[in-house]
Design an enzyme around this catalytic site. Structure first.
Site, PDB file in Angstrom:
ATOM      1  N   GLU A   1       0.828  -1.214   0.000  1.00 62.61           N
ATOM      2  CA  GLU A   1       0.000   0.000   0.000  1.00 62.61           C
ATOM      3  C   GLU A   1       0.864   1.266   0.000  1.00 62.61           C
ATOM      4  O   GLU A   1       1.800   1.390   0.793  1.00 62.61           O
ATOM      5  CB  GLU A   1      -0.896  -0.022   1.237  1.00 62.61           C
ATOM      6  CG  GLU A   1      -1.780   1.189   1.412  1.00 62.61           C
ATOM      7  CD  GLU A   1      -2.616   1.125   2.686  1.00 62.61           C
ATOM      8  OE1 GLU A   1      -3.522   1.957   2.843  1.00 62.61           O
ATOM      9  OE2 GLU A   1      -2.359   0.222   3.531  1.00 62.61           O
TER      10      GLU A   1
ATOM     11  N   LYS B   1      -9.078   2.775  -2.440  1.00 63.45           N
ATOM     12  CA  LYS B   1      -9.454   2.183  -1.157  1.00 63.45           C
ATOM     13  C   LYS B   1     -10.870   2.616  -0.766  1.00 63.45           C
ATOM     14  O   LYS B   1     -11.204   3.807  -0.829  1.00 63.45           O
ATOM     15  CB  LYS B   1      -8.434   2.613  -0.101  1.00 63.45           C
ATOM     16  CG  LYS B   1      -8.492   1.868   1.223  1.00 63.45           C
ATOM     17  CD  LYS B   1      -7.298   2.286   2.079  1.00 63.45           C
ATOM     18  CE  LYS B   1      -7.197   1.506   3.370  1.00 63.45           C
ATOM     19  NZ  LYS B   1      -5.976   1.881   4.135  1.00 63.45           N
TER      20      LYS B   1
ATOM     21  N   CYS C   1      -5.549  -2.913   2.049  1.00 60.23           N
ATOM     22  CA  CYS C   1      -5.449  -3.008   3.508  1.00 60.23           C
ATOM     23  C   CYS C   1      -6.806  -3.090   4.203  1.00 60.23           C
ATOM     24  O   CYS C   1      -7.430  -4.135   4.236  1.00 60.23           O
ATOM     25  CB  CYS C   1      -4.620  -1.851   4.049  1.00 60.23           C
ATOM     26  SG  CYS C   1      -3.923  -2.179   5.705  1.00 60.23           S
TER      27      CYS C   1
END
Length: 555
Positions: free
Chosen positions: A42, A113, A150
Site C-alpha cells: 500500500e 481504497k 489493507c
C-alpha cells in the site's frame, strides 16, 4: 496457474526517488523469475503513512511522474503498485489511496481504497476520499483480479464480534466475479498481530473459496513498525507462502486457481511470539528512525538501572556497538553499585562510555535556587538532577551529531513517573510501550545466550536514585499491580469499576487512573514512542490535556 511475485520492501515516507528505484527493481526481478503478476504494498511509491504530504500538489505531481516511469518498466508482466491518485470526482477530498495496475508500459487501471480507518493510529479520512466501488482487473488469460487495499479486508464478519463497517469489499469483489484476490497493505505491527492477520485473511479465503495474495510493507516510519510477513493463503485457509518478519523479502509463488489447497508450501522462519518478536521489532524501529532521519549514531544516559540498560542493548541490536555511546552522570545519590553496573554494561556491549559527574552542577543549582527552595529537599531537587542530565546528554548529542534515546518505560510514562525536560528528553522513546514487568522479561531473554545486562541490574529494586535510599515502590504500587491495571484500562478498555470487580483495590485503581490522566500534558510533549502493543501512547492515544476525569474514576 499464475506465477505471482510478492515484493516486501522498506519504503521511506516521501523518498519518491528511492521508492521508485525499489519498485522498478522488484518488477525486473519478478520478470526475470518468469512471474506474470507482481504485487507491491500500500502506498509503496510514497511510503506509509504520508500524512499531510498528500496535501502538497508538488508532492502529488512528483509521484505521479514516477508512476509513469514505473509503468514503462512493466512490460511482459502486470504490476500492482500503491500510489496517491487524484480524485476524479468534482467533490470531496482531492486525492485517494490507490493502487495502479501497470501493464504493457502504461497504467491500464486503478483501484481506490473503500474503507478508510479512523481509529487508533489511523486518520485516513483526514486525507483521502473513499471509493464507492472497486472494479475487477483482467489479466491476459482472462483471469479477473479482485484488488483491495489493507482496511478493505479488515471487516470479515466471521472474525469480528462487532464489525467496524456495514460493507464488505472482499465479498463484493467475489460477487462481481473475482478469480484471484489481492490485498496491498501497510498493516502496522503490535505483539501477536500476525496470527490474527492470518486468521482474518484465511477466513476471507475459505469463506469465498479463493486464493488470496497479501503483500505488506516492512520497516518503520516514525512510531509505526511494519513487520512484513506477506503471504499467500489457499482457499482452505492454509498459508501457502509467507515472507520474512521485520526484513525485506521477495518470493514467487505459483498459484493454482483450480486447487483448494497448496501443493507446495514456502514459509520463512518466524521469531517466537513474545519477547523475541518485540526485540526484533524494536531493533527495526530504532534503526529505521535513526537512519531515515539522516543520523548514524545515538547516545544513551546510563544510570545502572534496568531501563537504560535495555535501551542501550536494543540500540546495539539496531545500530551496532560502534554507533552507541553510553554516558553515566552520577550525583551524591548514585550508589557505587550503579556506577559499576553502568560501566559493566558498556563493557558487555562493547560501546564507548563516558563518566561525567554532575554533582558540582547540581550544587550550583541548589545555591542559586536557595531563595525559593524549602529547607527539606523535595521533588524539585529530584527534577533538577534529571534536567541537568538531559542538558548534558543533549550537549554531547549536539557536539557529536547523535540522537538521544529516551529511556522511560510504558509504566512510568503512563503515570507520569518521569521528569518533563529531564529523563523524558530524547528524539525517540524505544521502550515507552513496554510495561516495566515486560522490560524485565525482555532483559532476561537477552541474557539467555550470554550475560549482556549485568545480573545485579535485573535483581536489584528499581530506583531513580534522585534522593537517599529511594526505590520506585516508595512512590508507586508494585509494578505487577500497576501494569495489570494499566493493561486492563488502556489495552482492554475496562472501566474503573470493572477493574475493581476483577480484584484490584478500589483506592489503588483510583490513584493509578488519576495519575494516568493527570499526566496527559507530559505525554503530549514526549518523544515518539515505538508502538508494539495494541494501544500505545502517542498518535493513537488522544485524551484532552485541560480536562476533568472524575466521571471515569471509581467512587
Amino acid at each position: 496457474m499464475h506465477r505471482v511475485a510478492l515484493v516486501q520492501s522498506n519504503y521511506t515516507v516521501g523518498d519518491i526517488e528511492d521508492n521508485e528505484r525499489k519498485i522498478k527493481d522488484g518488477i525486473r526481478r519478478a520478470r526475470e523469475e518468469n512471474a506474470d503478476l507482481v504485487v507491491f504494498s500500500e502506498l509503496a511509491l510514497v511510503g506509509y503513512p504520508p500524512q499531510d504530504l498528500v496535501k502538497r500538489e508538488s508532492f502529488i505531481e512528483t509521484q505521479l511522474a514516477a508512476l509513469d516511469r514505473i509503468a514503462e518498466e512493466a512490460t511482459d508482466i502486470t504490476a500492482i503498485v500503491g500510489f496517491v491518485a487524484r480524485n476524479a470526482d468534482d467533490y470531496g477530498k482531492g486525492v485517494q489511496n490507490a493502487v495502479a495496475i501497470c501493464r504493457d508500459g502504461t497504467v491500464v487501471g486503478r483501484t481506490e481504497k473503500r474503507l478508510l480507518p479512523t481509529y487508533d493510529v489511523f486518520d485516513e479520512d483526514r486525507f483521502f476520499e473513499p471509493a464507492t466501488s472497486q472494479p475487477l482487473h483482467t489479466l491476459g488469460d482472462g483471469t479477473d483480479l479482485g484488488v483491495s487495499i489493507c482496511e478493505d479486508a479488515w471487516n470479515e464478519p466471521d472474525v469480528w464480534e462487532r464489525p467496524e463497517y456495514d460493507e464488505d469489499p472482499i465479498e463484493d469483489l467475489v460477487t462481481a466475479g473475482a478469480d484471484l484476490l489481492v490485498n496491498s497493505s501497510a498493516s502496522p505491527f503490535y505483539g501477536g498481530k500476525s496470527a490474527f492477520r492470518e486468521q482474518l485473511f484465511g477466513a476471507h479465503a475459505s469463506d469465498h473459496g479463493k486464493w488470496l495474495v497479501f503483500v505488506n510493507q516492512v520497516g518503520a516510519n516514525d512510531e509505526l513498525i511494519f513487520d512484513g510477513r506477506s503471504f499467500v493463503v489457499a482457499p482452505d485457509g492454509t498459508i501457502a507462502c509467507r515472507l520474512a518478519a521485520f526484513e525485506e523479502d521477495f518470493a514467487v509463488y505459483d498459484v493454482p486457481l483450480d486447487a483448494e489447497s497448496p501443493a507446495t508450501v514456502n514459509i520463512a522462519p518466524e521469531p517466537p511470539i513474545g519477547a523475541a518478536e518485540i526485540r526484533s521489532a524494536l531493533a527495526l524501529g530504532i534503526r529505521d528512525y535513526i537512519h531515515k532521519t539522516g543520523f548514524e549514531d545515538v547516545i544513551v544516559g546510563l544510570s545502572g538501572g534496568i531501563d537504560s540498560s535495555l535501551t542501550a542493548a536494543l540500540a546495539v541490536d539496531a545500530l551496532g556497538p560502534e554507533n552507541v555511546l553510553g554516558v553515566a552522570m552520577p550525583t551524591r545519590y548514585t550508589s557505587d553499585e550503579s556506577e559499576i553496573d553502568a560501566r559493566e554494561l558498556a563493557d558487555n556491549l562493547d560501546i564507548d562510555f563516558l563518566d561525567i559527574p554532575i554533582e558540582d552542577t547540581f550544587e550550583s543549582f541548589e545555591t542559586e535556587l536557595a531563595p525559593v527552595l524549602d529547607e527539606e529537599p523535595s521533588v524539585t531537587e529530584e527534577n533538577v538532577q534529571a534536567r541537568i542530565r538531559a542538558t548534558t546528554l543533549m550537549a554531547i548529542a549536539n557536539e557529536q551529531s547523535r540522537l538521544l534515546l529516551a529511556t522511560s518505560n510504558r509504566s512510568e510514562l503512563a503515570i507520569g513517573y518521569t521528569t518533563l525536560y529531564g529523563d523524558m528528553c530524547g528524539s525517540l522513546a524505544p521502550i515507552a510501550d513496554c510495561p516495566k514487568t515486560f522490560v524485565y522479561e525482555l532483559a532476561n531473554r537477552m541474557n539467555e545466550s550470554e550475560t549482556t545486562i549485568p545480573e545485579r541490574v535485573i535483581e536489584k529494586p528499581p530506583s531513580a536514585e534522585l534522593r537517599a535510599d529511594q526505590t520506585d515502590e516508595d512512590d508507586l504500587p508494585p509494578y505487577e499491580v500497576l501494569d495489570s491495571i494499566l493493561v486492563g484500562y488502556v489495552d482492554e478498555g475496562l472501566t474503573a469499576d470493572e477493574l475493581v470487580e476483577s480484584g484490584h483495590d478500589r483506592e489503588t485503581v483510583r490513584r493509578v487512573l488519576s495519575m494516568l490522566h493527570r499526566s496527559e500534558y507530559k505525554r503530549f510533549q514526549a518523544a515518539p514512542v515505538l508502538k508494539v502493543s495494541p494501544k500505545a501512547f502517542g498518535v493513537g492515544w488522544r485524551y484532552p490535556l485541560a480536562a476533568k476525569y472524575e466521571s471515569i474514576l471509581p467512587e
